[in-house]
Design an enzyme around this catalytic site. Structure first.
Site, PDB file in Angstrom:
ATOM      1  N   VAL A 159     -33.304  18.439   2.152  1.00  0.00           N
ATOM      2  CA  VAL A 159     -33.104  19.412   3.219  1.00  0.00           C
ATOM      3  C   VAL A 159     -32.090  20.449   2.755  1.00  0.00           C
ATOM      4  O   VAL A 159     -31.048  20.108   2.195  1.00  0.00           O
ATOM      5  CB  VAL A 159     -32.611  18.716   4.514  1.00  0.00           C
ATOM      6  CG1 VAL A 159     -32.230  19.752   5.570  1.00  0.00           C
ATOM      7  CG2 VAL A 159     -33.672  17.773   5.069  1.00  0.00           C
ATOM      8  N   GLY A 196     -26.847  21.179   1.492  1.00  0.00           N
ATOM      9  CA  GLY A 196     -28.094  20.490   1.203  1.00  0.00           C
ATOM     10  C   GLY A 196     -27.852  18.993   1.164  1.00  0.00           C
ATOM     11  O   GLY A 196     -26.712  18.535   1.101  1.00  0.00           O
ATOM     12  N   LYS A 197     -28.902  18.233   1.234  1.00  0.00           N
ATOM     13  CA  LYS A 197     -28.781  16.776   1.077  1.00  0.00           C
ATOM     14  C   LYS A 197     -30.165  16.210   0.816  1.00  0.00           C
ATOM     15  O   LYS A 197     -31.171  16.815   1.217  1.00  0.00           O
ATOM     16  CB  LYS A 197     -28.215  16.152   2.365  1.00  0.00           C
ATOM     17  CG  LYS A 197     -27.528  14.827   2.136  1.00  0.00           C
ATOM     18  CD  LYS A 197     -26.129  15.017   1.597  1.00  0.00           C
ATOM     19  CE  LYS A 197     -25.464  13.691   1.295  1.00  0.00           C
ATOM     20  NZ  LYS A 197     -24.044  13.890   0.947  1.00  0.00           N
ATOM     21  N   GLY A 198     -30.202  15.057   0.160  1.00  0.00           N
ATOM     22  CA  GLY A 198     -31.484  14.438  -0.103  1.00  0.00           C
ATOM     23  C   GLY A 198     -31.378  12.931  -0.007  1.00  0.00           C
ATOM     24  O   GLY A 198     -30.272  12.376  -0.001  1.00  0.00           O
TER      25      GLY A 198
END
Ligand code: NAD
Length: 420
Positions: A56, A101-103
């Site tokens: 995201v 962001g992050k995943g």
């Protein structure tokens, strides 16, 4: 309430304080991109299993998206959205040119072999490569991911584009473009905040102690807690009188020998069996000790409505993420306790990740002293910025940090305008 809804609620509280208009609220709260991928991985026994992962990008007004990738069986898109959202404000508050962001991949990596983790990592990174890049989105380690996995990510991306691209991830091993000073960075950032908050409260006249007389208790003696403890002891000469880890707490009235404890940790993996302290205490006792400064550096939600009224520290520096829940925070604030919020206090890590990225882009690597000096400058400026915002709006430090960050992203959005 979902984690993302909860995150937006915190944002809304700050947006109300600054009277942010409704369209800007909508623009700033929605994630820009949400990518979900379902991808097959060949297992060691020859079978194939399909895994689900997400990346995201919450907001990229200030720069490329930045944030870790975690491997955990409970990863959901909602959680990844909330974590990306928080990254936007964390980068903005410290003033580094990144968006959030992050995943995450829904997997328990302890149930996979090393080769399976490698194949999963390489395939996942290829799947999200459409939105990843050194100028687009730069992942980093998070829960259950590490330098080795970053090395596989970097190699995978590089193989796919045909040349080495160091700047596509941070948290890499030193040998392939990692940065010196990254391991200590979060603890060093905590130490900088500890010094600044004492200075600030002394200047305000609400606290009257030289740093060398300040007593400190630290929960957690892992990466963050152990460096915070030794740096607060060695560089600030404050008195760290208690620290704890999973094995319990260690207390010495005259101050602990944190260098010796660090050495013990390196040799033994935890403080279990350490005999250099005056006495052993429990983790609960540590949180309730009569100290000037408490630094929770282990877990989330350790200060709640259950124990907040027993916390006697005048200052809490949140080294861990979310160590105080909202009810606990209300009680502490009511008592006049000053809380340095997590996304300021533990921003040293992402700041040195930014330095790693800059070095990777330039293929030019800094000395340790350069990293430490630049970190000090950025963290100090961030802390002072938050204090100024707090005074302007007459709000607590957490709300001030949000307002400060939101102002920066909102202004960037106004200047850039709405395309087309
Ligand atoms: P770590 O795993 O290295 O250390 C965690 C420490 O907490 C260990 O000493 C462990 O023994 C202790 N601990 C675990 N359970 C405990 C319990 N029940 N009671 C008391 N102590 C307990 O982790 P870390 O990297 O130091 O991270 C600590 C916190 O800081 C986490 O909230 C993390 O999200 C946050 N954080 C870390 C970084 C970073 O760069 N490492 C950056 C930002 C935020």
């Amino acid at each position: 309430m979902s984690l993302f809804e909860n995150a937006v609620k915190q944002f809304t509280k700050a947006a109300d304080v600054m009277n942010l208009d409704s369209s800007m609220r909508e623009v700033l709260s929605m994630p820009k991109r949400e990518l979900t991928v379902n991808f097959p991985v060949r297992m060691d026994d020859g079978s194939a299993r399909v895994f689900t992962g997400h990346r995201v990008q919450h907001n990229i007004a200030l720069g490329p998206a930045k944030g870790g990738i975690r491997y955990h069986q409970n990863v959901t898109l909602d959680e990844v959205k909330a974590l990306a959202f928080w990254m936007t404000w964390k980068a903005a508050v410290v003033g580094i040119p990144y968006g959030g962001g992050k995943g995450g991949v829904q997997v328990d990596p302890t149930l996979l072999s090393k080769t399976e983790v490698e194949r999963l990592s390489r395939r996942f990174f290829s799947e999200i490569q459409v939105i990843i890049g050194e100028n687009k989105d730069i992942p980093a380690p998070d829960v259950n991911t590490n330098g080795q996995i970053m090395a596989w990510y970097m190699d995978t991306y590089s193989m796919n584009v045909g040349h080495s691209v160091l700047g596509v991830v941070t948290g890499k091993p030193l040998e392939i473009g990692g940065s010196v000073g990254r391991t200590e960075a979060t603890g060093r950032g905590v130490r900088i905040c500890a010094e600044e908050v004492v200075k600030y409260l002394n200047e305000k006249g609400t606290f009257n102690k030289e740093m060398r007389d300040v007593t400190v208790a630290i929960q957690g003696f892992g990466n963050v807690g152990s460096y915070a403890a030794t740096l607060i002891n060695d560089e600030l000469n404050a008195k760290v009188i208690a620290v704890s880890d999973i094995s319990g707490g260690y207390y010495s009235e005259k101050g602990l020998n944190t260098d010796e404890m660090m050495k013990y940790l390196e040799e033994n993996g935890s403080l279990e069996g350490y005999t250099g302290a005056d006495k052993k205490i429990t983790n609960e006792e540590l949180l309730e000790m009569d100290v000037d400064m408490l630094i929770p550096a282990a877990l989330e939600n350790v200060i709640t409505a259950e124990n907040a009224d027993k916390v006697r520290a005048k200052i809490v520096v949140e080294a861990a993420n979310g160590p105080i829940d909202p009810d606990g925070e209300d009680i502490l604030t009511e008592k006049g306790c000053i809380i340095v919020p997590d996304f300021v206090a533990n921003a040293g890590g992402v700041t040195v990740s930014y330095f790693e990225w800059v070095q990777s882009l330039q293929w030019f690597f800094w000395e340790l002293e350069d990293v430490r000096n630049a970190l000090h400058r950025i963290m100090k400026k961030a802390f002072c910025g938050v204090v100024k915002t707090g005074e302007k709006y007459d709000v607590d430090m957490r709300t001030a940090a949000y307002v400060n960050a939101i102002e920066k992203v909102a202004q960037a959005t106004r200047l850039r305008g709405i395309y087309p």
